[in-house]
Write an enzyme that holds these catalytic residues in place. Structure first.
Site, mmCIF file in Angstrom:
data_model
loop_
_atom_site.group_PDB
_atom_site.id
_atom_site.type_symbol
_atom_site.label_atom_id
_atom_site.label_comp_id
_atom_site.label_asym_id
_atom_site.label_seq_id
_atom_site.Cartn_x
_atom_site.Cartn_y
_atom_site.Cartn_z
ATOM 1 N N LYS A 85 25.691 51.925 21.010
ATOM 2 C CA LYS A 85 25.704 50.854 21.686
ATOM 3 C C LYS A 85 27.182 50.673 21.548
ATOM 4 C CE LYS A 85 26.365 46.684 20.805
ATOM 5 N NZ LYS A 85 27.590 46.405 21.826
ATOM 6 N N CYS B 27 42.551 50.591 13.520
ATOM 7 C CA CYS B 27 41.838 50.002 12.205
ATOM 8 C C CYS B 27 42.873 50.217 11.153
ATOM 9 C CB CYS B 27 40.598 50.587 12.095
ATOM 10 S SG CYS B 27 40.544 52.474 11.959
HETATM 11 P P1 NAD Z 1 33.209 43.642 16.555
HETATM 12 O O1 NAD Z 1 32.867 43.753 15.035
HETATM 13 O O2 NAD Z 1 33.426 42.510 17.039
HETATM 14 O O3 NAD Z 1 32.347 44.669 17.363
HETATM 15 C C1 NAD Z 1 32.113 45.895 17.087
HETATM 16 C C2 NAD Z 1 30.539 46.429 17.379
HETATM 17 O O4 NAD Z 1 29.540 45.744 16.759
HETATM 18 C C3 NAD Z 1 30.192 45.820 18.954
HETATM 19 O O5 NAD Z 1 29.729 46.863 19.617
HETATM 20 C C4 NAD Z 1 29.727 44.705 18.821
HETATM 21 O O6 NAD Z 1 29.107 44.376 19.984
HETATM 22 C C5 NAD Z 1 28.813 44.931 17.703
HETATM 23 N N1 NAD Z 1 28.268 43.665 17.132
HETATM 24 C C6 NAD Z 1 28.856 42.943 16.543
HETATM 25 N N2 NAD Z 1 28.313 42.011 15.785
HETATM 26 C C7 NAD Z 1 26.914 42.444 15.586
HETATM 27 C C8 NAD Z 1 25.779 42.159 15.168
HETATM 28 N N3 NAD Z 1 25.525 41.203 14.730
HETATM 29 N N4 NAD Z 1 24.720 43.321 15.201
HETATM 30 C C9 NAD Z 1 24.916 44.215 15.883
HETATM 31 N N5 NAD Z 1 26.039 44.644 16.543
HETATM 32 C C10 NAD Z 1 27.349 43.817 16.587
HETATM 33 O O7 NAD Z 1 34.813 44.776 16.442
HETATM 34 P P2 NAD Z 1 35.604 45.127 17.758
HETATM 35 O O8 NAD Z 1 36.404 43.718 17.889
HETATM 36 O O9 NAD Z 1 34.935 45.542 18.619
HETATM 37 O O10 NAD Z 1 36.299 45.970 17.113
HETATM 38 C C11 NAD Z 1 37.807 45.904 16.301
HETATM 39 C C12 NAD Z 1 37.499 45.853 14.801
HETATM 40 O O11 NAD Z 1 37.002 47.347 14.897
HETATM 41 C C13 NAD Z 1 38.656 45.887 14.156
HETATM 42 O O12 NAD Z 1 38.543 45.044 13.124
HETATM 43 C C14 NAD Z 1 39.075 47.139 13.671
HETATM 44 O O13 NAD Z 1 39.688 47.050 12.548
HETATM 45 C C15 NAD Z 1 37.652 47.769 13.665
HETATM 46 N N6 NAD Z 1 37.902 49.379 13.671
HETATM 47 C C16 NAD Z 1 37.456 50.058 12.562
HETATM 48 C C17 NAD Z 1 37.726 51.420 12.551
HETATM 49 C C18 NAD Z 1 37.373 52.173 11.142
HETATM 50 O O14 NAD Z 1 37.183 53.365 11.348
HETATM 51 N N7 NAD Z 1 37.398 51.366 10.105
HETATM 52 C C19 NAD Z 1 37.860 51.997 13.741
HETATM 53 C C20 NAD Z 1 37.995 51.243 14.762
HETATM 54 C C21 NAD Z 1 38.176 49.779 14.846
#
Ligand code: NAD
Length: 501
Positions: free
Chosen positions: A180, A289
């Site tokens: 997803k 991230c």
């Molecule tokens: P987000 O948490 O808003 O969403 C990430 C994904 O999770 C999306 O596909 C979203 O639809 C899904 N999602 C959100 N809530 C959910 C739920 N309750 N159940 C299931 N799926 C759900 O994050 P974002 O804004 O898309 O991405 C940015 C964030 O990602 C930043 O905080 C960044 O630091 C982090 N990130 C971390 C890494 C790592 O390797 N640690 C890498 C890239 C990005």
């Protein structure tokens, strides 16, 4: 007006319209124009994708394929991707505007293709152990088993980059997957499925549903046939996803956000530090991230350091990512642009001293914010504690090593840290006490397929990349084989009430 492309979702090696008929728009952040429509998948679509993945695991050729055979398929995937690098890169650029673009990594010799080849080679390298268990006539050994259907949940900042860290090891381990992508950037992942038709993959091995966290992500995580979840996203989203997974005690791998410190010692090579720190956050507009956005600079050099930093980053050209002259692209979407601007406004209102204001990079169309630098930001403040995920850094001075170690660790996050010093022993002493999954000394932002990455504390758990990255997609089975032809009497005579069992 360019034609708007309408995508379908991908399950069982076929394209489908969403059962409910809903779609959402994808905007190009370079100009704010809608360029694609993406299926808003709901429960029925999730059910279809999971059923395909389940059938592929239990009945299809993928579930039965020996590890070396899986390796051959993974190698083929890498080769096919390398032939379509520019196409995939163009779509991802249109979708999230991120510089640097993923296309170079998707070419022959690029890191993403190398990752596929690395995991192709690793497929048949996991060997079980024979355990010298202290039982007579008993042979005990372990095997590595896949979980079955695995859900891969992606963020928007680097869809194909974050996907490969999950998809290649998940498949190498023998699982089938339902992906997803983020609702903010789904198209490069869908395009990848089209490209992979050339790899002649068994049906159901890889499936993609698109949609929102609560209406697509949650039903996917909650599906009883999904056995493991690998999630990359923000800490808030991760908490919500982990709570859903906990309903069925489902294991999760969490790659979450950070607020990574960069520690500059008084003897640091300041040009090296300034360039390394700037490269570790600004080109991607802070949308990584591991962006090192919390700068902790020794008081003897903070003046010289911030002067050089501002001097270097104010010259960066902010503009459309498809213009080769641009060095920093837009924020990836409108909501995020507004959120980053609001954080800058709030930091200013909180009285932090602004050395460089990136809001001036705004353009008539698109979502542009330039490098922004704040000084004298206390570590307890909102700006220092909470991820902005934009081109914004805070600086604060320190006086002794104990103080800076405490401050660096004084956060809920633990994703990465940077240390800049010519005194390697002192840098190592600090590195040893930093609570972070990755620590860089005199460099930042590097990663390699062979080297595990992941978080400490609320930056997540589990690891991606390397051998650890594949282990997270496998579970250990312990097999007991008796060579004793006689089973013991199940009900032997007892000599006392305290017989040993
Ligand atoms: P987000 O948490 O808003 O969403 C990430 C994904 O999770 C999306 O596909 C979203 O639809 C899904 N999602 C959100 N809530 C959910 C739920 N309750 N159940 C299931 N799926 C759900 O994050 P974002 O804004 O898309 O991405 C940015 C964030 O990602 C930043 O905080 C960044 O630091 C982090 N990130 C971390 C890494 C790592 O390797 N640690 C890498 C890239 C990005």
């Amino acid at each position: 007006m360019p034609e708007i492309k309408t995508y379908q979702y991908f399950a069982d090696n076929a394209w489908h319209d969403p059962a409910g008929g809903g779609y959402f728009d994808s905007e190009n952040p370079a100009d704010g124009e809608v360029w694609a429509r993406v299926p808003d998948c709901r429960q029925a679509d999730v059910d279809r994708a999971v059923a395909a993945a389940k059938a592929a695991f239990y009945d299809g050729p993928w579930g039965q394929m020996p590890p070396a055979g899986r390796g051959r398929v993974l190698r083929r995937i890498g080769d096919v991707i390398s032939r379509h690098a520019d196409r995939l890169g163009t779509v991802e650029l249109r979708d999230n505007g991120r510089i640097p673009n993923c296309a170079p990594g998707l070419k022959e010799g690029g890191w993403q293709v190398d990752s596929w080849h690395y995991y192709a080679g690793l497929c048949d390298k996991f060997e079980g152990r024979v355990i010298p268990a202290e039982l007579p006539n008993m042979h005990n050994f372990t095997t590595w088993e896949p979980f079955g259907v695995v859900a891969l949940i992606l963020p928007w900042n680097s869809p194909l980059g974050t996907l490969i860290w999950k998809l290649a090891p998940a498949l190498a381990a023998g699982n089938t997957v339902v992906i997803k992508p983020s609702e903010q950037a789904s198209c490069s992942v869908l395009e990848l499925m089209d490209v992979l038709a050339e790899a002649d993959l068994p049906p159901g091995m890889i499936n993609v549903v698109t949609g929102f966290g609560s209406t697509t992500g949650e039903p996917l995580i909650d599906h009883e046939d999904v056995r493991l979840v690998s999630f990359t996203g923000g800490t808030g989203g991760g908490r919500a996803a982990a709570a859903v997974a906990a309903r069925q005690v489902k294991p999760v791998i969490m790659e979450l956000g950070g607020k990574s410190p960069q520690i500059v010692l008084p003897d640091a090579d300041l040009d090296l530090a300034v360039n390394g720190i700037a490269a570790g956050i600004f080109p991607a507009g802070g949308q990584s991230c591991i962006s090192g956005s919390r700068l902790l600079v020794h008081r003897d050099v903070i003046g010289a350091f911030t002067e050089r930093l501002v001097d270097v980053v104010r010259k960066a050209r902010v503009g459309p990512p498809d213009d080769p002259a641009s060095q920093i692209g837009p924020m990836a979407n409108c909501a995020h642009y507004n959120a980053v601007r609001a954080r800058i406004d709030a930091a200013e209102a909180a009285g932090h001293r602004m050395l460089l204001d990136g809001r001036g990079a705004a353009q008539e169309k698109g979502y542009y914010i330039g490098p922004t630098v704040f000084a004298d930001v206390p570590n307890g403040s909102d700006l220092a504690q909470n991820e902005v995920f934009g081109p914004v850094v805070s600086t604060e001075s320190w006086a002794d090593d104990e103080e800076v170690i405490f401050t660096a660790n004084d956060t809920i996050f633990g994703l990465a840290a940077g240390i800049w010093s010519r005194d390697v022993a002192r840098a190592m002493r600090i590195a040893n006490r930093i609570e972070a999954g990755t620590v860089y000394i005199n460099n930042y932002f590097n990663a390699a397929t062979q080297s595990p990455v992941g978080g400490f504390k609320q930056s997540g758990y589990g690891r991606e990349n390397g051998i650890e990255g594949m282990r997270c997609f496998m579970q250990t089975k312990s097999v007991w084989l008796s060579t004793d032809p006689h089973q013991p009497d199940p009900f032997p005579a007892r000599e006392s009430a305290h017989d040993a069992v």
